[in-house]
Structure formats: C-alpha cells, structure tokens
Design an enzyme around this catalytic site. Sequence first.
Site, PDB file in Angstrom:
ATOM      1  N   ASP A  54     -27.459 -46.506 -32.200  1.00 16.35           N
ATOM      2  CA  ASP A  54     -28.171 -47.148 -31.078  1.00 16.35           C
ATOM      3  C   ASP A  54     -27.283 -47.317 -29.848  1.00 16.35           C
ATOM      4  O   ASP A  54     -27.498 -48.215 -29.038  1.00 16.35           O
ATOM      5  CB  ASP A  54     -28.735 -48.522 -31.488  1.00 16.35           C
ATOM      6  CG  ASP A  54     -29.590 -48.447 -32.731  1.00 16.35           C
ATOM      7  OD1 ASP A  54     -30.501 -47.604 -32.771  1.00 16.35           O
ATOM      8  OD2 ASP A  54     -29.331 -49.218 -33.678  1.00 16.35           O
ATOM      9  N   GLU A  55     -26.294 -46.439 -29.685  1.00 19.83           N
ATOM     10  CA  GLU A  55     -25.373 -46.569 -28.548  1.00 19.83           C
ATOM     11  C   GLU A  55     -25.912 -45.941 -27.265  1.00 19.83           C
ATOM     12  O   GLU A  55     -25.343 -46.149 -26.191  1.00 19.83           O
ATOM     13  CB  GLU A  55     -24.013 -45.923 -28.870  1.00 19.83           C
ATOM     14  CG  GLU A  55     -23.289 -46.520 -30.053  1.00 19.83           C
ATOM     15  CD  GLU A  55     -23.576 -45.774 -31.349  1.00 19.83           C
ATOM     16  OE1 GLU A  55     -22.895 -46.032 -32.343  1.00 19.83           O
ATOM     17  OE2 GLU A  55     -24.505 -44.922 -31.353  1.00 19.83           O
ATOM     18  N   LYS A 110     -27.029 -42.373 -27.329  1.00 15.43           N
ATOM     19  CA  LYS A 110     -26.700 -40.947 -27.405  1.00 15.43           C
ATOM     20  C   LYS A 110     -27.785 -40.091 -26.772  1.00 15.43           C
ATOM     21  O   LYS A 110     -27.501 -39.050 -26.166  1.00 15.43           O
ATOM     22  CB  LYS A 110     -26.496 -40.532 -28.864  1.00 15.43           C
ATOM     23  CG  LYS A 110     -25.314 -41.207 -29.540  1.00 15.43           C
ATOM     24  CD  LYS A 110     -25.148 -40.744 -30.971  1.00 15.43           C
ATOM     25  CE  LYS A 110     -26.251 -41.223 -31.890  1.00 15.43           C
ATOM     26  NZ  LYS A 110     -26.323 -42.692 -32.011  1.00 15.43           N
ATOM     27  N   LYS A 115     -29.713 -40.612 -24.145  1.00  9.86           N
ATOM     28  CA  LYS A 115     -29.567 -40.487 -22.694  1.00  9.86           C
ATOM     29  C   LYS A 115     -28.429 -39.543 -22.336  1.00  9.86           C
ATOM     30  O   LYS A 115     -28.547 -38.709 -21.436  1.00  9.86           O
ATOM     31  CB  LYS A 115     -29.321 -41.852 -22.053  1.00  9.86           C
ATOM     32  CG  LYS A 115     -29.001 -41.714 -20.561  1.00  9.86           C
ATOM     33  CD  LYS A 115     -28.546 -42.968 -19.880  1.00  9.86           C
ATOM     34  CE  LYS A 115     -28.041 -42.636 -18.480  1.00  9.86           C
ATOM     35  NZ  LYS A 115     -27.741 -43.810 -17.662  1.00  9.86           N
ATOM     36  N   GLY A 155     -33.628 -42.773 -33.892  1.00  8.95           N
ATOM     37  CA  GLY A 155     -34.513 -42.715 -32.738  1.00  8.95           C
ATOM     38  C   GLY A 155     -33.701 -42.656 -31.457  1.00  8.95           C
ATOM     39  O   GLY A 155     -32.898 -43.545 -31.186  1.00  8.95           O
ATOM     40  N   HIS A 156     -33.868 -41.585 -30.697  1.00 12.83           N
ATOM     41  CA  HIS A 156     -33.146 -41.445 -29.430  1.00 12.83           C
ATOM     42  C   HIS A 156     -34.122 -41.661 -28.281  1.00 12.83           C
ATOM     43  O   HIS A 156     -35.133 -40.959 -28.166  1.00 12.83           O
ATOM     44  CB  HIS A 156     -32.511 -40.053 -29.331  1.00 12.83           C
ATOM     45  CG  HIS A 156     -31.368 -39.858 -30.287  1.00 12.83           C
ATOM     46  ND1 HIS A 156     -30.741 -38.647 -30.473  1.00 12.83           N
ATOM     47  CD2 HIS A 156     -30.739 -40.733 -31.106  1.00 12.83           C
ATOM     48  CE1 HIS A 156     -29.777 -38.798 -31.361  1.00 12.83           C
ATOM     49  NE2 HIS A 156     -29.763 -40.048 -31.755  1.00 12.83           N
ATOM     50  N   THR A 157     -33.826 -42.641 -27.439  1.00  7.85           N
ATOM     51  CA  THR A 157     -34.692 -42.980 -26.317  1.00  7.85           C
ATOM     52  C   THR A 157     -34.155 -42.354 -25.041  1.00  7.85           C
ATOM     53  O   THR A 157     -32.979 -42.498 -24.718  1.00  7.85           O
ATOM     54  CB  THR A 157     -34.783 -44.507 -26.151  1.00  7.85           C
ATOM     55  OG1 THR A 157     -35.291 -45.077 -27.370  1.00  7.85           O
ATOM     56  CG2 THR A 157     -35.712 -44.873 -25.007  1.00  7.85           C
ATOM     57  N   GLN A 190     -27.342 -41.818 -35.741  1.00  8.15           N
ATOM     58  CA  GLN A 190     -26.655 -43.035 -36.168  1.00  8.15           C
ATOM     59  C   GLN A 190     -25.263 -43.128 -35.532  1.00  8.15           C
ATOM     60  O   GLN A 190     -25.041 -42.638 -34.431  1.00  8.15           O
ATOM     61  CB  GLN A 190     -26.585 -43.108 -37.703  1.00  8.15           C
ATOM     62  CG  GLN A 190     -27.903 -43.372 -38.371  1.00  8.15           C
ATOM     63  CD  GLN A 190     -28.614 -42.119 -38.829  1.00  8.15           C
ATOM     64  OE1 GLN A 190     -28.011 -41.107 -39.127  1.00  8.15           O
ATOM     65  NE2 GLN A 190     -29.924 -42.177 -38.883  1.00  8.15           N
ATOM     66  N   THR A 237     -37.987 -48.379 -35.860  1.00  8.56           N
ATOM     67  CA  THR A 237     -38.649 -49.399 -36.673  1.00  8.56           C
ATOM     68  C   THR A 237     -39.173 -50.576 -35.870  1.00  8.56           C
ATOM     69  O   THR A 237     -40.004 -51.327 -36.364  1.00  8.56           O
ATOM     70  CB  THR A 237     -37.652 -49.945 -37.715  1.00  8.56           C
ATOM     71  OG1 THR A 237     -36.566 -50.580 -37.014  1.00  8.56           O
ATOM     72  CG2 THR A 237     -37.102 -48.828 -38.587  1.00  8.56           C
ATOM     73  N   ASP A 259     -24.574 -52.592 -17.665  1.00  9.44           N
ATOM     74  CA  ASP A 259     -25.350 -53.479 -16.797  1.00  9.44           C
ATOM     75  C   ASP A 259     -25.894 -54.701 -17.532  1.00  9.44           C
ATOM     76  O   ASP A 259     -26.164 -55.728 -16.915  1.00  9.44           O
ATOM     77  CB  ASP A 259     -26.509 -52.702 -16.154  1.00  9.44           C
ATOM     78  CG  ASP A 259     -27.345 -51.957 -17.182  1.00  9.44           C
ATOM     79  OD1 ASP A 259     -26.769 -51.138 -17.933  1.00  9.44           O
ATOM     80  OD2 ASP A 259     -28.577 -52.180 -17.243  1.00  9.44           O
TER      81      ASP A 259
END
Length: 435
Positions: A13-14, A16, A18, A40-42, A225, A302, A334
């Site tokens: 969740d770092e 990756k 973006k 999950g990559h946002t 991950q 999740t 930020d």
Amino acid sequence: MPGVVVVGAQWGDEGKGKVVDLLTQRVDAVVRFQGGNNAGHTVVVGQDKFILHLIPSGVLHENKSCFVGNGVVVDPEVFIAEIDRLEQRGVDVSPRKLRLSERAHLIMPYHKALDVAREKAKGKSAIGTTGRGIGPCYEDKAARVGVRVVDLLEPEILTEKVRAATTEKNFWLKEYFGAPTLDAEAIIADYLRYAERLRPFVTDVSVELDHMLESGGLVLFEGAQGVHLDIDHGTYPYVTSSNPVAGAASPGAGVGPKRLSGVLGIVKAYTTRVGSGPFIAELEDENGRWMQEKGAEFGSTTGRPRRCGWLDTVVVRQSVRLAGVSCLCVTKLDVLTGLKTLRICTAYKLDDGSIVERIPASLGVLARCTPIYEDLPGWEEDISQARSLEDLPDNCQRYLQRLAELVGAPLALVSVGPERDATIVVRDPLAVKEA
C-alpha cells in the site's frame, strides 16, 4: 536497456500503482511478477480513479505492452471482470496490449473456500488473509498439483485435474472444517467458459519479454504487496504467500537476473499495515487517526482500514538490503502537512535495554521491542504544488534528507498528491543503476 523493478519497501500500500503509471510513459512494457488479486493498485488520472488488482498499472497508457507473469496466481473470473470494467471506461485491454503467461497458476473456487474456512477456524489467531484463495493456490503450485493457464486450453487435462483436486478439497472442507462442498462439474463448466475468453491473451511471456529486452526495450517489473510481507523475509506467518522482493522478478517473469538493472523502492512517508501482525511504530492516537483520515487509508481490495504509524526506518532499511534498492520514491508526503512534530523510528529497544536495528525473525523477540524515536519539526505549508525539492518547506526537506540517510538509499521521486503530475523528480528513476 534492461529492466527496472518496482517494489514496496514496507507492508504494501505504498503507492506503487501511481509510480508505475507515471514511469510507464517512458518504457515499452510493464510486467506483474507475483501475487494475486489480494493486491490493489490505485491510479488517479485527472478526475478518474482506477483500482487494478491483476492487470499491470501500465494498462492506462496507449501503445504499451502489459504482461502477467508466471509468478502471479490468477483468478480468471476476476481477471475477465477487470478487463470488462476497464473496457467499459474506454481503456484498450485487447490481446494486442495485454498478455497472460501460460505458466501462471489459476485460483480455483476450492482455494477460496479453503482460505475462508481456515481463517474462520483460527478465530482470534487468524492472520488476516483477504480470502481470495491466494495462499491455497500457491500451496497447490508447490505441491505440483496446481491448475495452470495452459490447462484451460486442454479440456481433458483441466477436467482430470479439477475432479481430482475437488475430491481432496471437499474432504477437508466437509470433514475438517464443516464447510459446504463444491461441485467439480460446475467448476469445469465455468473454467471452460473462461478458457474461450482468455485464449487470445495466453502466451509464453518469458519468450516475449526476452525478445523485447534483446531488441533494446525498457521494461518495468511491478511487484505486489511489500518486502515485509515476503513469505521468506517478512513477519512470518503474517505475510503473503509469495516473494515481493525484487529478486523474485526474475523467476516470476521468466527473465535472467542480468536483465535487471536496478530497483526502485516505494516508501510511504509514514507506515501502514493491513490485517494482523507486528507493527512496532503503530499509533492508536490522534496522530494515527490523522494519517488514516488524511491519507484515506482503507484497503483498495478489501476496504479494511489500515493501521497507521510513524515512519519506521528499521523496516525500510531492511527492505533496502533485501531488495537491493537503488533509490527511493517517497509517497503521500502531503498527508503529514499540519502535524507539528514528526517522529521517525530509528531502532528498537528490547525490554533488557539492548538495541535492535533489524527485524528479528522471532515474533516473541519482536513483541518485546519498543520503538526508539527521533523527533523532527513538521510543516504547515501546502506542498501539493511543489515540483522541486526547493519548493518544499525547509522542515519538509530535512525530513526527506533524514529518511534517505537513515535507510541508506538516495531519493529519486517524491509524491505530494495522488495525481500523476503531483510528483517531484529528484533523479531519473529509470537510471537507477547509476543512482
């Protein structure tokens, strides 16, 4: 040019997604090399937000090749649904652009059923899996009884494997867990239907990547991950079932290690973790709630709230070593704006007074550790429009400088917002070998 590996340097969740999306503009292909749809990559593009689970983040760019490597475990239903969602939003996800390794293993319904049944049976000792069947699928892969993508193209072999596996898994589901059993013939029918949809995407990813790299192409290798969820090097057993370290890019995509020129480690400006497991720098106060709320720290797969804490450089420093990180991308800087004092965990102290500067393998020893903090002043200024280090407040620059010093790797990128252009380029991340 050879390949660059992008890894998470904490517990995932770092950000990756973006970073890969940003760098895809300059590469020829993006490859996912491990994990499953528990990741999950946002990615935010303008006003649009995309959440990707199996398909590499580079899919949002035209004329870029995307590969799902043999090290990934693929739920075909999820994979097809992800293709459909992207196409409905106008994204090209044709076989010309997206390729699926014939050697990747398939997540089956009995894998998901076993995953859920096991977690339920563990009660308070549950490790916090997503219930997606990833672990049981990797188990079958290691036991040499797994179903692979290539089996979808050979109905007789698929039928034989599914019937044998379902007989065994139903025994465990019914007799040990008291859970409902599954119908092998229904599974076979579903997967034969998936086969027709996926057939055009299936290829030998290893060969296609070799041709691309041999002809001078630049390839990004995208991990899921983070290093501390690595099954060998993470906080076992609170880990994933594969190897998110950079070295896994080679077997997970089918390329030789000499093809990999460097590693970009993604570090959130603070620390988060989803699910159970040790978290020395965790906060359960107003600062932790600040990070969770300002950072929208809820799992993209999740929806679970992420546990939040101060930046832990013991964690990141170990990732730099394990993954061979050449340079860093710091994300969500930020989110810290407005906090008067920032703390960085620099080491741990055991209850006997001794100092620990690495993550102990023993969870018992880790449970006896408390964080040693170094305090730095925060900043109040809005940094979302900064596009160079000099645009940042002095205290913000000091925080980044201290982070790099403590973990032993230089900065390449600093993200000051979710959008593509909300990024400071300190050095070329695609020249990480020379960083």
